[in-house]
Design an enzyme around this catalytic site. Structure first.
Site, PDB file in Angstrom:
ATOM      1  N   ASP A 174     -21.314 -37.727 -10.560  1.00 19.88           N
ATOM      2  CA  ASP A 174     -20.248 -37.186  -9.707  1.00 19.88           C
ATOM      3  C   ASP A 174     -20.723 -37.006  -8.272  1.00 19.88           C
ATOM      4  O   ASP A 174     -20.069 -37.417  -7.322  1.00 19.88           O
ATOM      5  CB  ASP A 174     -19.721 -35.849 -10.277  1.00 19.88           C
ATOM      6  CG  ASP A 174     -20.819 -34.824 -10.567  1.00 19.88           C
ATOM      7  OD1 ASP A 174     -22.027 -35.141 -10.404  1.00 19.88           O
ATOM      8  OD2 ASP A 174     -20.480 -33.697 -10.956  1.00 19.88           O
ATOM      9  N   ASP A 223     -26.849 -34.341  -4.704  1.00 19.44           N
ATOM     10  CA  ASP A 223     -27.041 -33.274  -3.721  1.00 19.44           C
ATOM     11  C   ASP A 223     -28.533 -33.233  -3.356  1.00 19.44           C
ATOM     12  O   ASP A 223     -28.982 -33.983  -2.494  1.00 19.44           O
ATOM     13  CB  ASP A 223     -26.532 -31.978  -4.372  1.00 19.44           C
ATOM     14  CG  ASP A 223     -26.490 -30.802  -3.432  1.00 19.44           C
ATOM     15  OD1 ASP A 223     -26.693 -30.983  -2.235  1.00 19.44           O
ATOM     16  OD2 ASP A 223     -26.245 -29.674  -3.909  1.00 19.44           O
ATOM     17  N   LYS A 263     -24.274 -36.307  -0.839  1.00 21.33           N
ATOM     18  CA  LYS A 263     -24.499 -35.294   0.202  1.00 21.33           C
ATOM     19  C   LYS A 263     -25.891 -35.533   0.762  1.00 21.33           C
ATOM     20  O   LYS A 263     -26.849 -34.853   0.381  1.00 21.33           O
ATOM     21  CB  LYS A 263     -24.509 -33.901  -0.445  1.00 21.33           C
ATOM     22  CG  LYS A 263     -23.217 -33.156  -0.441  1.00 21.33           C
ATOM     23  CD  LYS A 263     -23.545 -31.686  -0.776  1.00 21.33           C
ATOM     24  CE  LYS A 263     -22.565 -31.106  -1.728  1.00 21.33           C
ATOM     25  NZ  LYS A 263     -22.946 -29.763  -2.196  1.00 21.33           N
TER      26      LYS A 263
HETATM   27  P1  IMP Z   1     -28.663 -32.149  -7.457  1.00 19.86           P
HETATM   28  O1  IMP Z   1     -29.653 -32.075  -8.556  1.00 19.86           O
HETATM   29  O2  IMP Z   1     -28.872 -31.050  -6.445  1.00 19.86           O
HETATM   30  O3  IMP Z   1     -28.572 -33.502  -6.795  1.00 19.86           O
HETATM   31  O4  IMP Z   1     -27.246 -31.806  -8.061  1.00 19.86           O
HETATM   32  C1  IMP Z   1     -26.569 -32.667  -8.896  1.00 19.86           C
HETATM   33  C2  IMP Z   1     -25.507 -31.948  -9.693  1.00 19.86           C
HETATM   34  O5  IMP Z   1     -25.186 -30.671  -9.169  1.00 19.86           O
HETATM   35  C3  IMP Z   1     -24.227 -32.729  -9.666  1.00 19.86           C
HETATM   36  O6  IMP Z   1     -24.192 -33.651 -10.727  1.00 19.86           O
HETATM   37  C4  IMP Z   1     -23.180 -31.644  -9.795  1.00 19.86           C
HETATM   38  O7  IMP Z   1     -22.918 -31.372 -11.148  1.00 19.86           O
HETATM   39  C5  IMP Z   1     -23.803 -30.434  -9.144  1.00 19.86           C
HETATM   40  N1  IMP Z   1     -23.368 -30.291  -7.739  1.00 19.86           N
HETATM   41  C6  IMP Z   1     -24.066 -30.550  -6.616  1.00 19.86           C
HETATM   42  N2  IMP Z   1     -23.352 -30.307  -5.510  1.00 19.86           N
HETATM   43  C7  IMP Z   1     -22.139 -29.896  -5.951  1.00 19.86           C
HETATM   44  C8  IMP Z   1     -20.921 -29.516  -5.282  1.00 19.86           C
HETATM   45  O8  IMP Z   1     -20.786 -29.525  -4.040  1.00 19.86           O
HETATM   46  N3  IMP Z   1     -19.900 -29.174  -6.095  1.00 19.86           N
HETATM   47  C9  IMP Z   1     -19.969 -29.171  -7.448  1.00 19.86           C
HETATM   48  N4  IMP Z   1     -21.080 -29.517  -8.109  1.00 19.86           N
HETATM   49  C10 IMP Z   1     -22.155 -29.881  -7.363  1.00 19.86           C
END
Ligand code: IMP
Length: 196
Positions: free
Chosen positions: A120, A123, A151
């Site tokens: 999805d 981040d 992002k």
């Molecule tokens: P990461 O490990 O920080 O890259 O985060 C990945 C996961 O965090 C994604 O698959 C989402 O489920 C959740 N996530 C990250 N940013 C957002 C956001 O802005 N809204 C909702 N879920 C997020």
């Protein structure tokens, strides 16, 4: 079909309380409207169909945020594919805990197959890098990444992204599968979640 009336009869219809998630006061600016989602997902599906023609492709979705994207993407892919899901947990509220847990493993082996991970949003990249590490131990022919949202400004670990739907600013977004404490997944577009 006719509506049922309360004891008061047609002159005094019952008041029906309507709770509409799109009117939730925390739902802010719409970043990606439905029409743009539809168009871009169709383009990605067509690109995948060309890039993986003649290959045994497995689409792997990460539960639960990617379900809407996966469902619409699948409808835009015209080559034969199989689908599997992983469930992981990493977020509590708006912040990544940094600890990723595998809650549900794949149902089928991926050895020798081309794998496209359907996410999805990327981040920090911590979740992605954990999942890629897990998948690469299973002997796939290739593993690439398709994410609806990116992002880039919050990235801690960079991984190549083969397909990206939209770049979004460093704000917490909800809708179209993305949640805040399990809410807002059913918004049909991507919106900013206002600070509480
Ligand atoms: P990461 O490990 O920080 O890259 O985060 C990945 C996961 O965090 C994604 O698959 C989402 O489920 C959740 N996530 C990250 N940013 C957002 C956001 O802005 N809204 C909702 N879920 C997020």
């Amino acid at each position: 079909m006719t509506a049922a009336h309360g004891a008061g009869g047609p002159e005094a219809p019952e008041t029906v309380a309507v709770s509409d998630i799109t009117r939730d006061p925390l739902v802010g600016q719409v970043l990606v409207p439905e029409r743009e989602l539809r168009t871009r997902i169709r383009e990605i599906g067509e690109a995948i169909s060309v890039d993986y023609a003649e290959k045994p492709l497995v689409l792997i979705g990460i539960l639960r945020g990617s379900v809407m994207f996966m469902a619409d993407l699948l409808r835009s892919v015209s080559i034969p594919v199989s689908v599997d899901f992983l469930a992981i947990s990493s977020y509590v509220g708006r912040d990544s805990s940094g600890v990723v847990r595998l809650l549900k493993d794949l149902d089928h082996p991926i050895a020798g197959k081309d794998v496209l991970l359907v996410e999805d949003i990327i981040d920090t990249g911590l979740t992605l890098s954990y999942v890629l590490r897990v998948l690469r131990t299973r002997g796939p022919e290739s593993v690439s990444v398709c994410t609806l949202l990116n992002k880039p400004r919050s990235r801690l670990i960079d991984q190549p992204l083969k397909y990206v739907g939209f770049e979004v600013p460093d704000e917490f977004v909800v809708g179209y599968g993305l949640d805040f404490n399990q809410r807002y997944r059913n918004l049909p577009y991507i919106a900013v979640l206002k600070p509480e």
